[in-house]
Write a protein that holds these residues in place. Sequence first.
Motif, short mmCIF file in Angstrom:
data_model
loop_
_atom_site.label_atom_id
_atom_site.label_comp_id
_atom_site.label_asym_id
_atom_site.label_seq_id
_atom_site.Cartn_x
_atom_site.Cartn_y
_atom_site.Cartn_z
N ASP A 9 0.82 -1.21 0.00
CA ASP A 9 0.00 0.00 0.00
C ASP A 9 0.85 1.26 0.00
O ASP A 9 0.49 2.28 -0.61
N ASP A 10 2.01 1.19 0.66
CA ASP A 10 2.87 2.38 0.80
C ASP A 10 3.84 2.55 -0.37
O ASP A 10 4.48 3.59 -0.49
N ALA A 11 3.96 1.50 -1.23
CA ALA A 11 4.95 1.56 -2.32
C ALA A 11 4.64 2.71 -3.28
O ALA A 11 3.52 2.81 -3.80
N ALA A 12 5.61 3.57 -3.49
CA ALA A 12 5.41 4.75 -4.35
C ALA A 12 5.63 4.41 -5.82
O ALA A 12 6.48 3.58 -6.17
N ALA A 13 4.89 5.08 -6.68
CA ALA A 13 5.03 4.90 -8.13
C ALA A 13 6.17 5.76 -8.64
O ALA A 13 6.36 6.90 -8.18
N GLY A 17 8.11 4.79 -16.37
CA GLY A 17 8.45 3.38 -16.45
C GLY A 17 7.88 2.59 -15.29
O GLY A 17 6.71 2.72 -14.96
N TYR A 18 8.75 1.79 -14.66
CA TYR A 18 8.30 1.00 -13.52
C TYR A 18 9.45 0.83 -12.53
O TYR A 18 10.63 1.02 -12.87
N LYS A 19 9.11 0.45 -11.31
CA LYS A 19 10.10 0.17 -10.28
C LYS A 19 9.73 -1.13 -9.59
O LYS A 19 8.55 -1.40 -9.37
N ILE A 20 10.75 -1.94 -9.27
CA ILE A 20 10.50 -3.20 -8.57
C ILE A 20 11.08 -3.13 -7.16
O ILE A 20 12.25 -2.81 -6.97
N TYR A 21 10.23 -3.42 -6.20
CA TYR A 21 10.65 -3.53 -4.80
C TYR A 21 10.84 -5.01 -4.50
O TYR A 21 9.90 -5.80 -4.55
N TRP A 22 12.07 -5.42 -4.20
CA TRP A 22 12.39 -6.83 -4.00
C TRP A 22 12.20 -7.24 -2.54
O TRP A 22 12.50 -6.49 -1.62
N ASP A 23 11.72 -8.45 -2.36
CA ASP A 23 11.53 -9.02 -1.03
C ASP A 23 12.87 -9.55 -0.51
O ASP A 23 13.63 -10.17 -1.28
N ASP A 24 13.14 -9.35 0.77
CA ASP A 24 14.41 -9.78 1.35
C ASP A 24 14.41 -11.24 1.77
O ASP A 24 15.47 -11.83 2.00
N THR A 25 13.22 -11.85 1.88
CA THR A 25 13.16 -13.20 2.45
C THR A 25 12.90 -14.29 1.42
O THR A 25 13.21 -15.46 1.67
N ILE A 26 12.33 -13.95 0.27
CA ILE A 26 12.09 -14.94 -0.80
C ILE A 26 12.86 -14.48 -2.03
O ILE A 26 12.55 -13.43 -2.63
N LYS A 27 13.84 -15.24 -2.42
CA LYS A 27 14.71 -14.85 -3.52
C LYS A 27 13.90 -14.72 -4.83
O LYS A 27 13.16 -15.61 -5.20
N THR A 34 4.15 0.48 -11.62
CA THR A 34 4.33 1.31 -12.82
C THR A 34 4.08 2.77 -12.48
O THR A 34 3.56 3.11 -11.41
N SER A 35 4.45 3.64 -13.41
CA SER A 35 4.24 5.08 -13.20
C SER A 35 2.76 5.42 -13.09
O SER A 35 2.41 6.47 -12.53
N ALA A 36 1.90 4.53 -13.62
CA ALA A 36 0.45 4.75 -13.52
C ALA A 36 -0.11 4.24 -12.21
O ALA A 36 -1.31 4.38 -11.95
N GLY A 37 0.76 3.67 -11.39
CA GLY A 37 0.32 3.19 -10.08
C GLY A 37 -0.18 1.77 -10.06
O GLY A 37 -0.70 1.30 -9.04
N VAL A 38 -0.04 1.03 -11.18
CA VAL A 38 -0.47 -0.36 -11.23
C VAL A 38 0.57 -1.22 -10.50
O VAL A 38 1.77 -1.15 -10.79
#
Length: 399
Positions: A9-13, A17-27, A34-38
Amino acid sequence: MRITKEQVDDAAAPASGYKIYWDDTIKGFGLQVTSAGVKSFVIQYRVSGKSRRMTLGKYGKLTAEQARKDAKKKTGEIVQGIDPLIAKRKTEVQSITLDAALTDYCANNNKLKDATKKEMRGNLTWGSKDWLKKPLTAITGDMVLHRHKHLGERSHAQANAWGRYLRAIFNRAMAEHKAQDGTSIIKVNPVYMLTLKGAWYEIKRKQTVIPAHQLGAWWQAVDGLPNPAAQAYLRLLMLTGLRREEGLGLKWADVDLITGTLTVRDTKNHEDHALPMGRYLHSMFSGMPRYGEFVFCNAHGERLSNLRYVLRKVRTDSGVAFTPHDLRRGFASAGARLVTEYELKKLMNHKRKDDVTQGYVIFDTMALKEPMQRIEDFFLKAAGVVPGAEIVPMQRAAE
């Protein structure tokens, strides 16, 4: 970062383009924004040295916890050597129904006529309505073999047509749906079982024509039809050898009374077919009213379509059992004795891929006027429309 509902919910667009937020516990597990908030959950992994990324689902349709469980499952599959993308593709293909495959076949085959599409759906519904919602992969060779035999008890020709249509749909699906390594996901065309077991019905080509001595009775019965458009239509088929639908589809825009030619646009070999008219046909077209864009229509501009009453009446009144295609065979039979082989092929719009010579023989439409007149004269004399000539029995000629 551990991907949770709060983190999603808090992840910013990003600005673009797009941005990927990676999980630290599951490789390899991440949240793509995406920039559109999807927001979508993804998993990235390597197979055979190649990096691949797979979308698990969009946030909203998939919760963060569901995505985590799916990512763990996929990670376990990767360790076992299973490529999740290929597995997903196989699952998708295995759910494609016969109805969906038929729709795809018709929508993506540019050479297929609307009439053929309608015939395919009608035939497959007739023969396998209960299969339309079945996945293709659930249809087996034994099922095809037994159904074909059952349909053959009603009609050998229709059963064979059913098999050919089903085979074509499977062939397309096998070519269209492939795994990453290029192999078909649908491994076997079940209709091959009919060939393997020698189960196709042998259908003999019809050789029927209207005998020359019955042409007079046939012509008089056509004269007795209450519908002038139907009269003219049947005469056109007899005097040109056009196929049933080619005649019905003829438009006034393609009838040239100045040059005495007509052009059929929707032919079996997908090429325009220009024909000269004999004198009788020219006179017939000249005297016909023009109610709409199609030549054969009623006063309301509605094209002639239902021929059942017309054909039944002519058969009853003349005593001649015939079909519209018998008229085409009759034209071919008469032409075989009256014109050259290449003239007849050109008049009937016949082409043979293995006939190299015909590629060098060019006939102008007007050069066919005299051969066409010879055939027309034969029918008019045999029917007693004009004074004439000795009646010679027509030889049967295969189309």
